[in-house]
Design an enzyme around this catalytic site. Sequence first.
Site, mmCIF file in Angstrom:
data_model
loop_
_atom_site.group_PDB
_atom_site.id
_atom_site.type_symbol
_atom_site.label_atom_id
_atom_site.label_comp_id
_atom_site.label_asym_id
_atom_site.label_seq_id
_atom_site.Cartn_x
_atom_site.Cartn_y
_atom_site.Cartn_z
ATOM 1 C CD GLU A 1 79.183 76.956 -71.403
ATOM 2 O OE1 GLU A 1 78.210 76.400 -70.866
ATOM 3 O OE2 GLU A 1 79.583 78.090 -71.086
ATOM 4 C CE LYS B 1 71.408 75.663 -55.017
ATOM 5 N NZ LYS B 1 72.582 74.839 -55.353
ATOM 6 C CD GLU C 1 75.783 87.756 -64.920
ATOM 7 O OE1 GLU C 1 76.694 87.113 -64.379
ATOM 8 O OE2 GLU C 1 75.575 88.952 -64.701
ATOM 9 C CB CYS D 1 80.543 82.230 -68.539
ATOM 10 S SG CYS D 1 81.007 83.727 -67.674
HETATM 11 P P1 NAD Z 1 74.200 74.832 -63.345
HETATM 12 O O1 NAD Z 1 73.153 75.543 -64.122
HETATM 13 O O2 NAD Z 1 74.232 73.356 -63.384
HETATM 14 O O3 NAD Z 1 74.074 75.213 -61.788
HETATM 15 C C1 NAD Z 1 74.097 76.536 -61.350
HETATM 16 C C2 NAD Z 1 73.304 76.648 -60.069
HETATM 17 O O4 NAD Z 1 71.933 76.382 -60.354
HETATM 18 C C3 NAD Z 1 73.715 75.673 -58.984
HETATM 19 O O5 NAD Z 1 73.691 76.338 -57.740
HETATM 20 C C4 NAD Z 1 72.625 74.611 -59.054
HETATM 21 O O6 NAD Z 1 72.422 73.944 -57.844
HETATM 22 C C5 NAD Z 1 71.428 75.456 -59.409
HETATM 23 N N1 NAD Z 1 70.316 74.724 -60.040
HETATM 24 C C6 NAD Z 1 70.376 73.612 -60.822
HETATM 25 N N2 NAD Z 1 69.129 73.247 -61.199
HETATM 26 C C7 NAD Z 1 68.254 74.145 -60.659
HETATM 27 C C8 NAD Z 1 66.862 74.301 -60.699
HETATM 28 N N3 NAD Z 1 66.071 73.471 -61.367
HETATM 29 N N4 NAD Z 1 66.307 75.343 -60.028
HETATM 30 C C9 NAD Z 1 67.083 76.217 -59.352
HETATM 31 N N5 NAD Z 1 68.429 76.108 -59.266
HETATM 32 C C10 NAD Z 1 69.018 75.082 -59.924
HETATM 33 O O7 NAD Z 1 75.568 75.478 -63.786
HETATM 34 P P2 NAD Z 1 77.036 75.013 -63.336
HETATM 35 O O8 NAD Z 1 77.358 73.732 -64.027
HETATM 36 O O9 NAD Z 1 77.157 75.119 -61.858
HETATM 37 O O10 NAD Z 1 77.935 76.213 -63.941
HETATM 38 C C11 NAD Z 1 78.454 76.214 -65.226
HETATM 39 C C12 NAD Z 1 77.611 77.069 -66.154
HETATM 40 O O11 NAD Z 1 77.524 78.395 -65.674
HETATM 41 C C13 NAD Z 1 78.210 77.190 -67.550
HETATM 42 O O12 NAD Z 1 77.201 77.033 -68.526
HETATM 43 C C14 NAD Z 1 78.754 78.617 -67.594
HETATM 44 O O13 NAD Z 1 78.852 79.188 -68.866
HETATM 45 C C15 NAD Z 1 77.758 79.318 -66.737
HETATM 46 N N6 NAD Z 1 78.305 80.581 -66.247
HETATM 47 C C16 NAD Z 1 77.873 81.750 -66.808
HETATM 48 C C17 NAD Z 1 78.408 82.972 -66.398
HETATM 49 C C18 NAD Z 1 77.969 84.260 -67.038
HETATM 50 O O14 NAD Z 1 78.274 85.305 -66.502
HETATM 51 N N7 NAD Z 1 77.266 84.233 -68.150
HETATM 52 C C19 NAD Z 1 79.380 82.994 -65.394
HETATM 53 C C20 NAD Z 1 79.807 81.780 -64.844
HETATM 54 C C21 NAD Z 1 79.251 80.582 -65.264
#
Ligand code: NAD
Length: 502
Positions: free
Chosen positions: A396, A190, A265, A299
């Site tokens: 963040e 997804k 992550e 991240c």
């Molecule tokens: P997000 O958590 O809003 O979304 C990530 C994914 O989760 C999307 O595909 C979204 O549709 C899905 N999602 C949202 N709500 C959900 C739910 N209730 N159930 C299942 N899936 C759901 O994150 P974002 O804004 O897309 O990305 C930015 C974040 O990602 C930042 O916090 C960043 O630090 C983190 N990130 C972490 C790493 C790492 O390796 N630690 C790498 C890249 C990004």
Amino acid sequence: MSKLEQSIARAQEYLARFKDKPLLHLIDGKADAGTGTTFETLSPIDNSPLAKVARGTGAEIDKAAKAAKRAFLSWRKTTGEQRRELMHKIADAIEARAEEIAFVECMDTGQPIRYMSKAALRGAENFRFYADRAPQAADGLSLPTDTHLNYTRRAPIGPVGVITPWNMPFMLSTWKIAPALAAGCTVVHKPAEWSPLTAALLAEIALEAGLPAGVLNVVHGYGEDAGRALTEHPDIKAIGFVGETTTGSAIMAQGSQTLKRVHFELGGKNPVIVFADADLDRALDAVLFMIYSLNGERCTSSSRALVHASIYKEFAEKAAERVKKIKLGHPLDPATEIGPLIHPRHVAKVLSFADAAKQEGATIAAGGGASSLGQNYVEPTLFTGAHNNMKIAQEEIFGPVLTMIPFADEQEALSIANDVRYGLTAYIWTRDVGRAHRVAQAVEAGMVWVNSENVRHLPAPFGGVKSSGIGRDGGDYSFDFYMETKNIAIALGDHKISRLGV
Ligand code: NAD
């Protein structure tokens, strides 16, 4: 035509296929329109629609999970050598389409081409790395005693869900999907709703390279419906998730009824600690690179610079001078260092931190506002004179925004570094070997780089502590997540068995 105009024209050719018909799910090897409802993915350059995308619901997730479950029956039986061969073919095909992937990624995410051209190739490298490990994925340990030979074997856990964020979608998708496939798992992916295009390219490439139908399925849609349904589906055995910390918490709750194994992550507020004895020119280069590259939507970004008080003023002034010269521009312009941020909602969030900085009494030494280039362009921003209890030091921001904080000594540097909820990466700059080790061991982070920016080595573990994640990727660590370990104990002779009921 300028180089940029040529690149834009090429990008339009690659994007033309998304103009006329919606981007569909890929379920069981076939394009699938699902319920027929769609959403739009926008170009961060001007927020114009790039494509209509099928909006998945629980029904499409169910269909994809069932396809993954069926495909698992045969995929788990393929030999590691067969999976290796196929995954190298996928890597070849990614390389052959690297320009297309990079251009589409730039247009869908706003990330500058100077970084994205490498991200496509890194995706291929992820496939090759795990392809070569597939033949050993099931290997275990020999743990003999005097009476028994214990040995372990690993078997793929089953169909798994992969949920990815919008910031580096292609690279991150390959990073999660390649080890799952190498382990013998099947996948329902997804992708993020703000940048879904290259996930579709990856699935298409894999299918064309010969990956059997149902082994990799993609269901597009929003987190609260498609994402949620994936985490709740009983046939999905584990969720590999990259995204925000709060979403990780939600996924853990959603997956609890079906006892999902989770790998998270999550976010970061990573410190880079600069001691006075460091090579300050290199430290400055690294500090700036690690927060202003990839639009700061990264991240592992070094979003808090902790700088020794004796060098703070000069270091901050030099940083501000450089930050003011960072080049904002079109993502396809090779000269661009920062492109437009992903979405107006994210822009509003990032800009709100400048207000917070003012209210909290920090100094805005560079940037702090929107750029005149367009709605999603944010000036690279530097906050100085900050304290660690300020919002700009704790939360963040996920944009091109650096918070610089002075410290008096090693002990204070450590206590500031550790005084956040996150613990993904830390960076340390010093020439004192003892201090480098002391601080690296005491800092609360899953990954530490000393006198270095983030240089990844794929066999090394990747992941965070505290609110930055659960579990590790990389090398063999990914197989521990995607596989079940079984212990088999064989009696070597007639050891004593207690006799009951005699
Ligand atoms: P997000 O958590 O809003 O979304 C990530 C994914 O989760 C999307 O595909 C979204 O549709 C899905 N999602 C949202 N709500 C959900 C739910 N209730 N159930 C299942 N899936 C759901 O994150 P974002 O804004 O897309 O990305 C930015 C974040 O990602 C930042 O916090 C960043 O630090 C983190 N990130 C972490 C790493 C790492 O390796 N630690 C790498 C890249 C990004």
